[in-house]
Design an enzyme around this catalytic site. Structure first.
Site, PDB file in Angstrom:
ATOM      1  N   TYR A 161      -9.299  -3.783  -8.340  1.00 52.86           N
ATOM      2  CA  TYR A 161     -10.213  -3.763  -7.185  1.00 52.86           C
ATOM      3  C   TYR A 161     -10.891  -5.127  -6.999  1.00 52.86           C
ATOM      4  CZ  TYR A 161     -14.028  -1.928  -4.239  1.00 52.86           C
ATOM      5  OH  TYR A 161     -14.924  -1.690  -3.227  1.00 52.86           O
TER       6      TYR A 161
ATOM      7  N   LYS B  23     -10.685  -7.628  -3.814  1.00 54.92           N
ATOM      8  CA  LYS B  23     -11.878  -7.980  -3.033  1.00 54.92           C
ATOM      9  C   LYS B  23     -12.178  -9.476  -3.080  1.00 54.92           C
ATOM     10  CE  LYS B  23     -12.738  -3.851  -1.511  1.00 54.92           C
ATOM     11  NZ  LYS B  23     -12.651  -3.551  -0.077  1.00 54.92           N
TER      12      LYS B  23
HETATM   13  P1  NDP Z   1     -14.726   6.029   1.282  1.00 57.99           P
HETATM   14  O1  NDP Z   1     -13.858   6.430   0.140  1.00 57.99           O
HETATM   15  O2  NDP Z   1     -15.962   6.803   1.569  1.00 57.99           O
HETATM   16  O3  NDP Z   1     -13.857   5.970   2.622  1.00 57.99           O
HETATM   17  C1  NDP Z   1     -12.636   5.276   2.611  1.00 57.99           C
HETATM   18  C2  NDP Z   1     -12.047   5.275   4.001  1.00 57.99           C
HETATM   19  O4  NDP Z   1     -10.856   4.488   3.982  1.00 57.99           O
HETATM   20  C3  NDP Z   1     -11.662   6.645   4.491  1.00 57.99           C
HETATM   21  O5  NDP Z   1     -11.878   6.687   5.873  1.00 57.99           O
HETATM   22  C4  NDP Z   1     -10.166   6.718   4.172  1.00 57.99           C
HETATM   23  O6  NDP Z   1      -9.427   7.603   5.009  1.00 57.99           O
HETATM   24  C5  NDP Z   1      -9.776   5.277   4.461  1.00 57.99           C
HETATM   25  N1  NDP Z   1      -8.543   4.863   3.804  1.00 57.99           N
HETATM   26  C6  NDP Z   1      -8.279   4.827   2.472  1.00 57.99           C
HETATM   27  N2  NDP Z   1      -7.029   4.375   2.268  1.00 57.99           N
HETATM   28  C7  NDP Z   1      -6.490   4.134   3.488  1.00 57.99           C
HETATM   29  C8  NDP Z   1      -5.233   3.658   3.940  1.00 57.99           C
HETATM   30  N3  NDP Z   1      -4.254   3.348   3.095  1.00 57.99           N
HETATM   31  N4  NDP Z   1      -5.042   3.545   5.274  1.00 57.99           N
HETATM   32  C9  NDP Z   1      -6.013   3.857   6.156  1.00 57.99           C
HETATM   33  N5  NDP Z   1      -7.233   4.305   5.778  1.00 57.99           N
HETATM   34  C10 NDP Z   1      -7.463   4.442   4.463  1.00 57.99           C
HETATM   35  O7  NDP Z   1     -15.076   4.472   1.009  1.00 57.99           O
HETATM   36  P2  NDP Z   1     -16.377   3.623   1.394  1.00 57.99           P
HETATM   37  O8  NDP Z   1     -16.864   3.971   2.739  1.00 57.99           O
HETATM   38  O9  NDP Z   1     -17.309   3.641   0.251  1.00 57.99           O
HETATM   39  O10 NDP Z   1     -15.752   2.152   1.397  1.00 57.99           O
HETATM   40  C11 NDP Z   1     -15.392   1.473   2.597  1.00 57.99           C
HETATM   41  C12 NDP Z   1     -15.069   0.032   2.243  1.00 57.99           C
HETATM   42  O11 NDP Z   1     -16.206  -0.597   1.652  1.00 57.99           O
HETATM   43  C13 NDP Z   1     -13.936  -0.110   1.213  1.00 57.99           C
HETATM   44  O12 NDP Z   1     -13.151  -1.223   1.521  1.00 57.99           O
HETATM   45  C14 NDP Z   1     -14.675  -0.319  -0.080  1.00 57.99           C
HETATM   46  O13 NDP Z   1     -13.917  -1.006  -1.027  1.00 57.99           O
HETATM   47  C15 NDP Z   1     -15.873  -1.152   0.398  1.00 57.99           C
HETATM   48  N6  NDP Z   1     -17.003  -1.110  -0.519  1.00 57.99           N
HETATM   49  C16 NDP Z   1     -17.677   0.067  -0.767  1.00 57.99           C
HETATM   50  C17 NDP Z   1     -18.737   0.080  -1.656  1.00 57.99           C
HETATM   51  C18 NDP Z   1     -19.515   1.316  -1.963  1.00 57.99           C
HETATM   52  O14 NDP Z   1     -20.391   1.256  -2.858  1.00 57.99           O
HETATM   53  N7  NDP Z   1     -19.308   2.425  -1.299  1.00 57.99           N
HETATM   54  C19 NDP Z   1     -19.141  -1.151  -2.371  1.00 57.99           C
HETATM   55  C20 NDP Z   1     -18.368  -2.301  -2.036  1.00 57.99           C
HETATM   56  C21 NDP Z   1     -17.346  -2.277  -1.143  1.00 57.99           C
HETATM   57  P3  NDP Z   1      -9.286   9.198   4.679  1.00 57.99           P
HETATM   58  O15 NDP Z   1     -10.584   9.816   5.142  1.00 57.99           O
HETATM   59  O16 NDP Z   1      -8.130   9.656   5.488  1.00 57.99           O
HETATM   60  O17 NDP Z   1      -9.081   9.305   3.201  1.00 57.99           O
END
Ligand code: NDP
Length: 248
Positions: A155, A159
């Site tokens: 990860y 990132k």
């Molecule tokens: P969630 O797990 O809550 O949501 C992930 C989202 O990404 C969902 O909508 C999921 O779709 C979608 N997704 C996952 N894989 C794919 C794919 N292959 N193609 C299309 N869509 C995909 O994650 P967060 O909201 O927490 O994270 C969002 C972003 O922020 C990420 O990039 C994460 O790395 C980053 N981030 C988050 C942090 C945190 O603390 N939450 C901290 C730092 C960075 P579906 O609903 O269909 O599964």
């Protein structure tokens, strides 16, 4: 209305931060295309919320790591709305484990979604942004990509890679009225933390000067700012939204 007449594409807009971003951009007046991988029900809920705000919405199941699915998503969005002004590369996953136990599948899955997915989506959208001489690209990085995190070699690499990618693209397209920036969240309360145990969560909380987790809406505000016309002179930057976890 900061985003009146603008069209935004948000990957992974069905849940968590992506959902908050999609709704925030719509609240600012943008029409929104959002993608998801498997959770159609959650995506439909977001679409309904955006329609209630009086904006147009396009929802598509589209895996960001699959070239043909990404090209179809971008084609459908352009057919529906005629342009894409804002791209938010938000879709992301974790497969946390210590490096010695990390399988090749764990590595590939994370790199393919988080890093390759961003490359595919950005490339697919860029031509239309260059043609219109306007674009705002915001990539979701992470503090893990800046300072590293034990158990997240895959990860953190994805990132950190996103930051280099963002800066290279920012330089390539600056003369075309397009900016590219990254937002690096810290510990934001979403489903992505579900596999993480209570002890590790508590340790993470202790690293946050503001003493609490952040909300998806707080990240969405930072993304929205970078997507405005007011941020026209900001490109190639990383904006941390982490309660002070990483400074400098
Ligand atoms: P969630 O797990 O809550 O949501 C992930 C989202 O990404 C969902 O909508 C999921 O779709 C979608 N997704 C996952 N894989 C794919 C794919 N292959 N193609 C299309 N869509 C995909 O994650 P967060 O909201 O927490 O994270 C969002 C972003 O922020 C990420 O990039 C994460 O790395 C980053 N981030 C988050 C942090 C945190 O603390 N939450 C901290 C730092 C960075 P579906 O609903 O269909 O599964």
């Amino acid at each position: 209305m900061q985003f009146e007449g603008r069209v935004a594409l948000v990957t992974g807009g069905s849940r968590g931060i992506g959902r908050a971003v999609a709704e925030r951009l719509a609240a600012g007046g943008a029409d929104v295309a959002l993608s998801y991988r498997s959770n159609a029900e959650a995506a439909a809920e977001v679409a309904a919320a955006i329609e209630r705000q009086g904006r147009r919405v396009h929802v598509a199941q589209s895996d960001v790591s699959q070239l043909q699915q990404v090209e179809a998503l971008v084609r459908q969005t352009l057919e529906a709305f005629g342009r894409i002004d804002i791209l938010v590369n938000n879709a992301g996953i974790t497969r946390d484990t210590l490096l010695l136990r990390m399988s090749e599948q764990d590595w590939d899955a994370v790199l393919e979604t988080n890093l390759k997915g961003t490359y595919l989506c950005t490339k697919a959208v860029l031509r239309s942004m260059i043609r219109q001489r306007y674009g705002r690209i915001v990539n979701l990085s992470s503090v893990s990509g800046i300072v590293g995190n034990a158990g997240q070699a895959n990860y953190a690499a994805s990132k950190a890679g996103l930051i280099g990618f963002t800066r290279a693209v920012a330089r390539e397209v600056a003369s075309r009225g397009i900016t590219a920036n990254a937002v690096a969240p810290g510990y934001i309360h979403t489903d992505i933390w579900a596999p993480v145990g209570e002890t590790a969560r508590q340790k993470m909380l202790e690293l946050i000067p503001l003493g609490r987790t952040g909300t998806p809406a707080e990240v969405a505000e930072a993304v929205a700012f970078l997507a405005t016309d007011a941020a026209a002179y900001i490109t190639g930057q990383v904006l941390n939204v982490d309660g002070g976890m990483v400074m400098g």
